[in-house]
Design an enzyme around this catalytic site. Sequence first.
Site, short mmCIF file in Angstrom:
data_model
loop_
_atom_site.label_atom_id
_atom_site.label_comp_id
_atom_site.label_asym_id
_atom_site.label_seq_id
_atom_site.Cartn_x
_atom_site.Cartn_y
_atom_site.Cartn_z
N ASP A 74 0.82 -1.22 0.00
CA ASP A 74 0.00 0.00 0.00
C ASP A 74 0.86 1.27 0.00
OD1 ASP A 74 0.97 -0.02 2.57
OD2 ASP A 74 -0.98 0.16 3.56
N ASP A 98 8.15 13.26 23.11
CA ASP A 98 8.05 14.33 22.11
C ASP A 98 7.79 15.70 22.72
OD1 ASP A 98 7.63 14.82 19.13
OD2 ASP A 98 5.80 15.68 19.95
N GLU A 125 12.80 14.85 24.29
CA GLU A 125 13.13 15.79 23.21
C GLU A 125 13.10 17.18 23.82
OE1 GLU A 125 11.85 17.15 18.72
OE2 GLU A 125 10.34 16.87 20.24
O1 TEU Z 1 9.33 17.85 17.17
C1 TEU Z 1 9.31 18.94 18.06
C2 TEU Z 1 10.07 20.10 17.59
O2 TEU Z 1 10.51 20.90 18.41
C3 TEU Z 1 9.99 20.42 16.14
O3 TEU Z 1 9.19 21.55 16.04
C4 TEU Z 1 11.22 20.71 15.41
O4 TEU Z 1 11.76 21.94 15.86
C5 TEU Z 1 10.79 20.84 13.98
O5 TEU Z 1 10.20 19.63 13.61
C6 TEU Z 1 11.88 21.14 13.02
O6 TEU Z 1 11.30 21.41 11.76
C7 TEU Z 1 8.52 16.78 17.45
C8 TEU Z 1 8.55 15.74 16.35
O7 TEU Z 1 9.82 15.16 16.23
C9 TEU Z 1 8.06 16.35 15.07
O8 TEU Z 1 8.15 15.47 14.00
C10 TEU Z 1 6.64 16.79 15.31
O9 TEU Z 1 6.19 17.49 14.17
C11 TEU Z 1 6.51 17.68 16.53
O10 TEU Z 1 7.18 17.17 17.66
C12 TEU Z 1 5.06 17.81 16.93
O11 TEU Z 1 4.62 16.65 17.52
CA CA Z 2 1.98 -1.27 4.26
#
Ligand code: TEU
Ligand code: CA
Length: 555
Positions: free
Chosen positions: A24, A198, A255
């Site tokens: 898919d 996250d 994070e």
């Molecule tokens: O990322 C958190 C984060 O601080 C991001 O805003 C980062 O600075 C940005 O992605 C850079 O372009 C986490 C996840 O890893 C990310 O993929 C998610 O979009 C975000 O949280 C929201 O959950």
């Molecule tokens: Ca699949």
Amino acid sequence: MKKWWHNKVAYQIYPKSFCDTNADGIGDLKGIISKLDYLKDLGIDIIWLSPIYCSPMVDQGYDISDYYNIDPSFGTMDDMETLLEEAKKRNMYIIMDLVVNHCSDKHEWFKKALEDPDGEYGKYFYIREGKGDNPPCNWRSYFGGSVWEKIPNTNKYYFHSFAKEQPDLNWENPKVKEEIYKMINWWLDKGLAGFRIDAIINIKKDLSFQDFEADGEDGLCDISKMLNKAQGIGDMLKELKRETFDKYDAFTVGEVFNAKEGELGKFIGEDGYFSSIFDFDMEVLGQEQSNRWYLNKEFTTNELREVIFKSQLEALGIGFKANIIENNDEPRGVSRYIKAGECNDTSKKALAITEVMRRGIPFIYQGEEIGMTNNNLDSIDKFNDISTIENYDRAIKEGFSKEEALKLVNKFSRDNGRTPFQWNDSINAGFTEGTPWLGVNKNYKEINVESQLNDKNSVLSFHKELIKLRKSEEYSEAIVYGDFIPDLENYDNVISFYRKGKDKNLMVIINYQNKKQMIDFEEKYKMLINNYGYVEIDNNKLMLEPYQGIVVEIL
Ligand code: TEU
Ligand code: CA
């Protein structure tokens, strides 16, 4: 005190792009199961799965609509249980992404909140009255635009740090915390080894919701201004740990971008909120503001060395950082930390030495081990990522031409790391027999697992060699627990340090540039790792080739 995870090597899987077994075009849990032996052979112990919970996928699973189920595009709960069992059989550990700063606007809590913003579920979120015709304050969300979204037919707004489809959960409400703790413990009971957590620093808001001075054409201000002001995250994180992770001896990686100076011990010390936090110092090098790529500046190798050293020294005697050169939000490390035109197997291996030989827990991102690169696309329409599209539009609004904006997103887009994994040189790089959800990088015929697996000089084999050294009985103590001592700082573009353990002293020397470099070297040594077949030695001198990197034991 020694912990079970100190000597482990971790690997991040971006499930959507790893391996598709039902054609898919979307990677799935069965695909991951089918590659466990590959990862075991690489030397991986801990696998972090980016989100696989039910999600409308506005932000690729970081918008969760049901925390207790697997999104059907990835498989079923049975598949998840099989994955846990199969990992266990191999002495491997699975950690999931814990996304609890926000959920999806399709989560039942939020649907109920919209129906009755003043009711019980309204209090699960941050809902505030507008100021006249304006939102409550002028903070900008990470993905652009206001953090406030109006609730139809009211003058009320709900708060979202990321996309408007990702409403922030109200951590001031004890009921919300209870729900979250329950969910975390439910997963840990299933046999998860822990979580990557996250965007966790965002859970504590400054509730005054005051305006700050605008810093862009949009009249808004970066949300970090509020985060710097918010007080009391520590108490929240302590409670979170006590109610969940502590009970299971779970491995947790936060994070965390905005840990304040001098606070590292609170985060990763003996009794820290988390086991570890990511070291993002390389990633933010040259960055003025998060998610405004057009402000990013070039950096030199000496500057790169400086941030690596500073960050390593900061953690000594405190704890273990989680070391990355890329992840699901970053461009490919080899495209970012190696100058264009100088990126080849040798320089890729040189960079790999910094990943595995630093003190801390190496987190290899899928494809890093084979040297996958950025994907150069000729049209914005070929990108998928929400933050990429926003950065493109915003750059144009701020006066860049379309060509310049495209160049910018090609350099920094989060999609660079999200293209399908390159398993072999057959159609779609062996990732899927269907149509991949995101185009495969054009270079898959040159860069893929199959061609590197049996080549002892490949980037993949080099990673295996490094990991093997890291885990070897002889050197593991020095590499895991040893000191980090910078050296050769008087040479430009040379990244060199000792990893000095109880009875072994290792030295890393990387000539991180495209020309030869002579180095004074009087030590007696034993060569352990070398990305060239040889090293030229002449009268207490080493002559290093361009991007030559070695690891030696000082005798
Ligand atoms: O990322 C958190 C984060 O601080 C991001 O805003 C980062 O600075 C940005 O992605 C850079 O372009 C986490 C996840 O890893 C990310 O993929 C998610 O979009 C975000 O949280 C929201 O959950
Ligand atoms: Ca699949």
